[in-house]
Each structure stands twice: as C-alpha cells, then as structure tokens.
Design an enzyme around this catalytic site. Sequence first.
Site: not given
Length: 1136
Positions: A455, A843
């Site tokens: 991230d 993701k």
Amino acid sequence: MADSIPLNPVRKSSKRIPYYNSARISRYSLEDEPSNLDEMPLMMSEEGFENDESDYQTLPRARVHQRRRGLGWFLLGGWKVLCGSCCDCLARVCRRKKELKARTVWLGCPEKCEEKYPKNAIKNQKYNIFTFVPGVLYQQFKFFLNLYFLVVACSQFVPSLKIGYLYTYWAPLAFVLAVTMVREAVDEVRRYQRDKEMNSQLYSKLTVRAKTQVKSSDIQVGDLIIVDKNQRIPADMIFLRTSEKNGSCFIRTDQLDGETDWKLKVAVGCTQRLPAVGDLFSISAYVYAQRPQLDIHSFEGNFTREDTDPQVRESLNIENTLWASTVVASGTVIGVVIYTGKETRSVLNTSNAKNKFGLLDLELNRLTKALFLAQVVLSVVMVAVQGFVGPWFRNLFRFVVLFSYIIPISLRVNLDMGKSAYGWMIMKDENIPGTVVRTSTIPEELGRLVYLLTDKTGTLTQNEMVFKRLHLGTVSYGTDTMDEIQNHIVQSYAQVTSQPSNGAGAGGSTPSRKTQTPGPKVRKSVSSRIHEAVKAIALCHNVTPVYESHAIVNGETESAEADQDFSDDNRTYQASSPDEVELVRWTQSVGLTLVNRDLTSLQLRTPSGQTLSFHILQIFPFTSESKRMGIIVREESTGDIAFYMKGADVAMASIVQYNDWLEEECGNMAREGLRTLVVAKKSLSEEQYQDFENRYNQAKLSVHDRGLKVAAVVESLEREMELLCLTGVEDQLQADVRPTLELLRNAGIKIWMLTGDKLETATCIAKSSHLVSRTQDIHVFKPISSRGEAHLELNAFRRKHDCALVISGDSLEVCLRYYEHEFVELACQCPAVVCCRCSPTQKAQIVTLLKQHTDNRTCAIGDGGNDVSMIQAADCGIGIEGKEGKQASLAADFSITQFKHIGRLLMVHGRNSYKRSAALGQFVMHRGMIISTMQAVFSSVFYFASVPLYQGFLMVGYATMYTMFPVFSLVLDQDVKPEMALLYPELYKDLTKGRSLSFKTFLIWVLISVYQGGILMYGALVLFEAEFVHVVAISFTALVLTELLMVALTIRTWHWLMVVAEFFSLGCYLASLAFLNEYFGIGRVSFGSFLDLSFITTWPFLWKVSAITLVSCLPLYIIKYLKRKFSPPSYSKLSS
C-alpha cells in the site's frame, strides 16, 4: 521476450460471458477500423473480433479439452477434489445466499421494512461450538501425512495386524492433535472477544418518545442513529442532520479506503432545515436506496417527503452517505440506517480469512507421498520374495505397518515446534521491536517471496505533507529562504495599510487592477508577485478552519459556540486532501492566515491583524479527469472579482499564458519527488462574470449532456490565465524506505504498489521512494473503457522494454476482463508496477491473479482496513500498526511497527526459518528411513518374517529421548550471520528457487539412509556372529551414536545449546541401558538375561560398535569436506 507474447482474448470462466454480448461487439467493429487492426501484431482475425459469443466458442483456440477422469485421477488427488466439492455444495445449501435488492426505508420505522435484513453484528470467527472439533480435524486430516498416521494407528486395533504397543502409535498422534486444537481454540477465543467488544458498543437511537441506548449489534434498517464526534459509524446510513451550522461534516475513512485525509459529507437539505431534531418523527418521509454493492465511491438513491403538497424529492449521492467503519471527525450527526451487517460496504469489501499453508508444508506432503509409495513397493517385494504363500495379504499389511517409520509422525511435531520457535525468535529480535507473529504456521514463507504488494499511504509514506518549494519563474524559494517570503508579505501589507485608501483589502487588488487596464504591461516587482502568489494559494482551496469548543452548556452543542476559542493555537484545518491543508498552513506561516470559512464566504488575516473578507461566487472542485480546481471570489472591500485556479502541470500548461520555464521546473521538482501544483489567476470585470454566470446556470439546468456543457462553459474562462507560481510539496516517506526498497529489489523481489490515491500522487511517490529508479522510463497506461482500446494500449505497452507500469483501477478492470493472461504476463516483466485508484477488492484480485499466473509466493503489506482483503489473499500478509488503526495488523500473519523492519524480517528470519525447517524436515525423514532400512535387512536375514527389530519403548525412545533434542537443536543453526544476509541481499534469490528442499536433496538423504542402515545392520551381523543374541543392543547403540554424529555433521554454526543437547542425549541412552533388558530381544522372545553390564563394558563390544559407527559416518564427513573445498555454496564463500 515481451514481443513474442501473442495477445489472445482470454475466456476463462462463464461468468464473463455477459461482457461479450453481440451489441457490444458490433460496436467494436464500427469503432476499430480494419486498418488499425492490421497494425496490431495480435493473433486475432477481424472475424474473431466481430464474432458473436456462440461463434467464438467454436474457434479452435478457444476449445478446451475435457480432462479424462479415471481411477488414476481419483487416486492422485481426485478424491480430495470430490470431497471438497461435496463439502462446498453442502455449505452452499446450508447458507444459501439471499439475493440483494434495492429497498425503501421509512425514517424511524424499522417495522415498515418489507423484508428481513441481516443482523448488524460483526463476526470474524472461523468456527462455532458445533463445527470446531470437526473443522479442526478436517484441517488436520486433509494432509496426507496425518491421514496416513491415523490409518496406521487404527490398524493396531486388529489383532492379526498388531505389531507393537498401542501407545507407540496413538500417543504421538494424540499429542499432535491436542497441540493443534489448543492453538486453534486460543485463536478462536481471541477473535470472539474482539467481535464481542465491537458488537457491544453503545449508540444513541432516536425514538418517538426519547433517546435510547442501543448496542451496535441490535441496530436495524430504518433506525435513526446519533453518532458523536470521534465515534465509529456502526452501519451504512444516509446523513440527515448535523450540529454544524453549514449542514455538512467531515468523516475519516482510513479503515475503508486507506486514505487519512478527511471527506466532506452533506446532510439531506429537507431534514437539515427542520427546526428541531424531534421533527424528524412529525414528517412522513422515506429513502429509496439501490441494492447493496461493493463500490465504496458511488451511491444512487432518492429522498422523498410525502406529507407536503407537492411532494419534496431530493436525489441522493455519495456525498449524502455515511458508510460503516468510518469515523465522524466534526460535529454530531444523525442518520437513517439503510444497510446492516453483511450488506454494509465495509463487510462486502472484506474477504473471509483462510487457513494458510506454507509451500514447505506442501513440498513435504509431496515427499511423504513418495515415501509411502516406496514403503508399499518394499512391502510388496518382501511378500513377493516369500512367494505370496499363506495369508500373504495380511503379511503385506504387516510389512506396511513395520516400515511405517519411513514416514515418522515426529515430523509434524518437530516442524510445528520449530515454527513456534521461529515465531518466538522473531518477536524477541531487538532490531525489529514490536513485531508480532499472529500466524505461526508459515514463518518459512518469509524466505520464499518473489512479489511484494504494498500500500502507499501510511505504509511507504507518513501522509504528512511538507511545503518545500515556491517557484515564480525567475526566482525560487526553498525551505531555507521562507523568511524572505515572510518579509515581502509583511512589507506589502504594511504599505497597503499606510496608504490612505479604502480599507484593508485595497492593496490586495492593486495588481489585479493593473492587469485590467489596457496598455503596455509593466513588469511587476518580486514583492508584488510573491504577494499575488501567496494570496492565490490562501484563497484557492477547499479547506475549512475548525475551532474546538471547550465547554458544553446543558449538553446542547449550539450554546457551546459562544465558548469557542478563536485563537491560532485552537485552530485546525480540515480538507479532503492533505496537500491543500499543508498549502494553507504554509500561507499561515508566512503571514496570511485563513481564519474563517463557510459555504459562501472566507476571511483571511494579514500580518498586521486586519481581516480581508471574500465572497465565494463559484467553486469548481477537483476531479481526476480535469486534474484541477478553481474558485471565483469577490473581494468585499473593493468589489474586484478574480478567478483562481490550481492543478497538475499537464492540465494547466495549455491554460496559462506562454512561458519558457514551467515544464522544465515541473520536471526538476518531480525528480526530487515533490508533488507539484501550478497556480494561475484571471481578473474578471462584473460584465464578464455576469455573462459567465448566466451561461453556467443554463448549462447546469440542461437535461442532455449536462457534464459536457458545464465543462465547456468553464473552459471558456480557462484561457490565457496569468501564471503566478509553481508549488512543490513533499509527502514524507517512512523512515529508511529507500534503502529498504533497494534491499528488496537486490534480493530479486518484485515490488507492486497498490493504492487508492490519484495517479499523479502515486507516480510521485514511486519516484521519490526509488520504487522506480531514476534511469527507468514510466509507461502510464491510458484510460480505457472498451476492448478495442485495451487491445491498442497493450500493444503500445508491449513495445516498451524495462519500464515501470502505472495503471488506474478502471483501466486494469477492462484489461483483466478481456486480456487477463496477456496483461499479467506483460506486467510481471516490469521492474515495478503502480496501480492507483484501486478498491480493496481489486487489491485482493491482483494478489490472486499473481498467485494463479506465476506460481510464485506473494506477500502483501498494508496498514489500513482497506488492505485487509489483500493481506488475507496473499501467501504471507504483513500489517503495519500505524495512524490508520490496528485493523490491518490484526488481520495479518505478521505485524510490524515500521516498513523498514521488513528487510530484516525477510533477509534474516525468512532465510533462517526456511533453511532450518528444510534441514529439520529432511533429517527427521532420514531418522525414519535409516531404521526402516535396518528393519528391511533384518527381515530379509530372518527369511522375510514380518517381525519387528525394535519394540515398544526403544522405538518411542529413539524418536524422543535419544535423538529428539540434538535433532531439534537444528532450529538454532544458521548458515550466514544476520549482518552478512543484510549486506548481500542477493543471497535471498537462491532461496526462492527452493533448492534447500527438493527431490534432489531428498534423494541424497535417501541414499545416505540406505547406506547407513545397511552398514549398521550388516556390520552388527558380521562382527557379532559369536554374540548374535546381542544384535539388537549392538545395532541400536551404533544407530544412536550415528544419529548424534550426523546431527554434528549437518550443523553449520554451533550454539552452546546444541553441544548440551548432544551430551544430554548420549547420557540419557547410557543411563537407560540398565533398565531396557526386556526390550533388547528379537521378536517376541526376550534375551534380556544376556544383556549384562559386564558384556557392554568389554573392549570387543566397544571397538566393534565404534568401528561400525565410524564406517557409517566417516565417508560422509570426507565427502562434505571435499564438497566445501572444491564446490562451496555462495554463502560459504562470503563467510570465509
């Protein structure tokens, strides 16, 4: 290599068929000219492009050959597939998913709901009280190893198959299961306690009579819930009212999308205008909400009030929503609940936790199957040599049980204890304080990683902005020269106040008046240009100053406003972008302070303490398409109207007047890793503004192409704007991010950055963190929406070599829909990939894709609630405890406090865990194979009788007291010092190839076992012909000594505990010789009377045992020495 990849359209699952409808495809055939298609080096004809779905399935390349499923398939794992599919089918029948539908929700009337909606309870548990035992047993026995032990142990209840004592088979199995169950139970209790804490949080619920306290888990669709400042929103709600006067509030969404900047939410106008809170029950109103869905960035609905004539209808969008798991940052809000429990956006975007198994466990599972095959073959050979006489089938099974030590049950015990030891070592490492191991089953995975998916916000960056640079074209100011700007601002406003002109703001508009007067342009002084630039930055934004109230009188928020402290110390700024907040803080530091703002006006305070008031006429918010934001303000003291705009250089370059420095300076700042914004201004006369306003309002009322018409009107203003300045803001990176990323890259780990942030920001951070090196090109994937566009863009990307890829979530979705395999193959060749505007589900989807297409181990690292799905989907999930809360670190397998700790976690602990487990696993197998070889030799000498060589306690003692401590001490071994592993990260690349545990190394251990077992048994039989009755005692003594010497041979770095373990085990064996008379017999006959201490202490016994042991071990020592001398491994070259 990239050029050789044919881009075939992928058809993987029938789920994707709706995307290929004929209408869509006929549109492509119109869009994509045949000439364009000819240029594409794709293995796809035009007919293939235009074909209908049904035709497409008949094309030869799309044909999938059905695999034939016979007995072979069933035995080689088909049984597991069948069992799994049956269990899944049963589970689906038991919890059949209800179809999600749109709904009408009446305000404060849950009883009016047409359907029953799910309970608003959070549940993260894997099992319940009934499924715990079956669930844990299934997880254990789905491994071949454990299932095999269970079958062997059960066979001992059959008298004709009984070989030894029951406890020798059942005690180890029971121990393994007990340890596993206790561990799972502890984890389950912890999960239950966390869920209970969340579900028991109290909220105020509005009812007709009064406020009542209600538990989070008892909230229903239709309830009116009051949420105070800094309180978590318990369910998805529509925002009805707020205590803030302007009818809006800020919320923190870090647990939902990972971004720490605050989002502005607007209350429904009809309910905000009601005089009092109680009036919500005096009106008859309902909300129509779309069906629950994954997308956290969009919402469609309507608010209708029925008791007025005509009915009041308001459209609802994302600005009117308060999603669960977000936190109220300002004021007190009241909302009506529309989705609860499993239907909330946060739960829909969270995947269920799966049990993770390491690659090493799967490899060992494969090896145990090979050993089982060898065991069966050996048993068949024994029975065949007997000539299949008598009850040969029973004998065959007895041989299988006799040789069952080939696969030792202590393998699982040792490996599980080893994993716990590695976890303890990681948590005790002083160089990575605060690290927590939450999943103790996969520490070896840390040593096998190829892809790291990270991230951005809070993981690589601190999300703290710092103003670094102001460039005016001819002069540039950095952090060390900000005091000069401050002096210029103080002087310019001091001159204004000393002039006897109309009010404080007159000087603020003098430059703009000059620009309006026709005639030759006068070159402005540096002072006036700084003044204009700072003023523009202080006005062009969406920032709101907030003052904390100190006292609350009678519990009413309104009466507290009188007690608010408007001093600088009590002021905080709120905005949806941290960049904007930093720009406003910077203008405050140089003397121009934003002191107040509402929907229609804002006030600035000058260094001399005077207040400048501005009326906000129009605001054009930032969008990812326009990449800029604008504001039109009228200065109240002078009546001057100015249009200010700031945005990305790509968007602003064509809007500002010609200049020769902007592009070059933007490039320079970007190379430093700064986020750049171009600021421009245009002065408007009253007539110009009125003309614009009329056209703008007209465009806003149009029904068709409203967005395009509004954009066209705004663009008419965006011409020939005066370029004021270029700003550079730095998003501060976490400590040591650059060296850590470089370390990981040198270790052969490919890094992908997945973020919910804007494309420009993500690219900036990729450069500043050195995720993308300075010499590398960056290919920004253009926004695409159709298959034809994806086709062209993938071709453009394929022609580029060694360049990083930057792609947005929307474009990624289109690529994966049509060209999944090709896209992943191309992306995997990139040195770095950046995916921006990614949803939490996307993701996780990217992680799953990498696992499916590459067969490499993936690791995901993040710090927010939006990273949980990605962390759980990866083979190894790492959470960082940061500003965004603990949600990610609680869901992860490993939790760290800083990104830089990942280097040591992988290079040192990952390496040691994998190397140690590989050595431990193979050594325990060797320990079992050597005794099985001796049994085979013994049986062949005794006319292939199925009689055990060693009985009862000898077998248990051999696997535990006599050899366990030295063998287990291998978990302290290390081939490379930690400093060396960090200094040469290239050593990590060898681990990913899996050479420490492969069929090759396994075969070497098999040969060693066969050689040593044969030498020990034949040596004992040859040397002790006269004392044949002592063969058991002699061979067993030599066996124990051989095992202890082999441990010493395997160890690479000695630890004092290893030496203690060796001598302790030897001492235990010598001490127990006196008590083991009854076991040193052959078969069922005990020759205990012959085993006396006088015989053991004679020289013949001692030299013969020593000779056998020497012959079994010395050649191996010589081979090891020669190998280290002439073909040393890479790590030994470094350590020497």
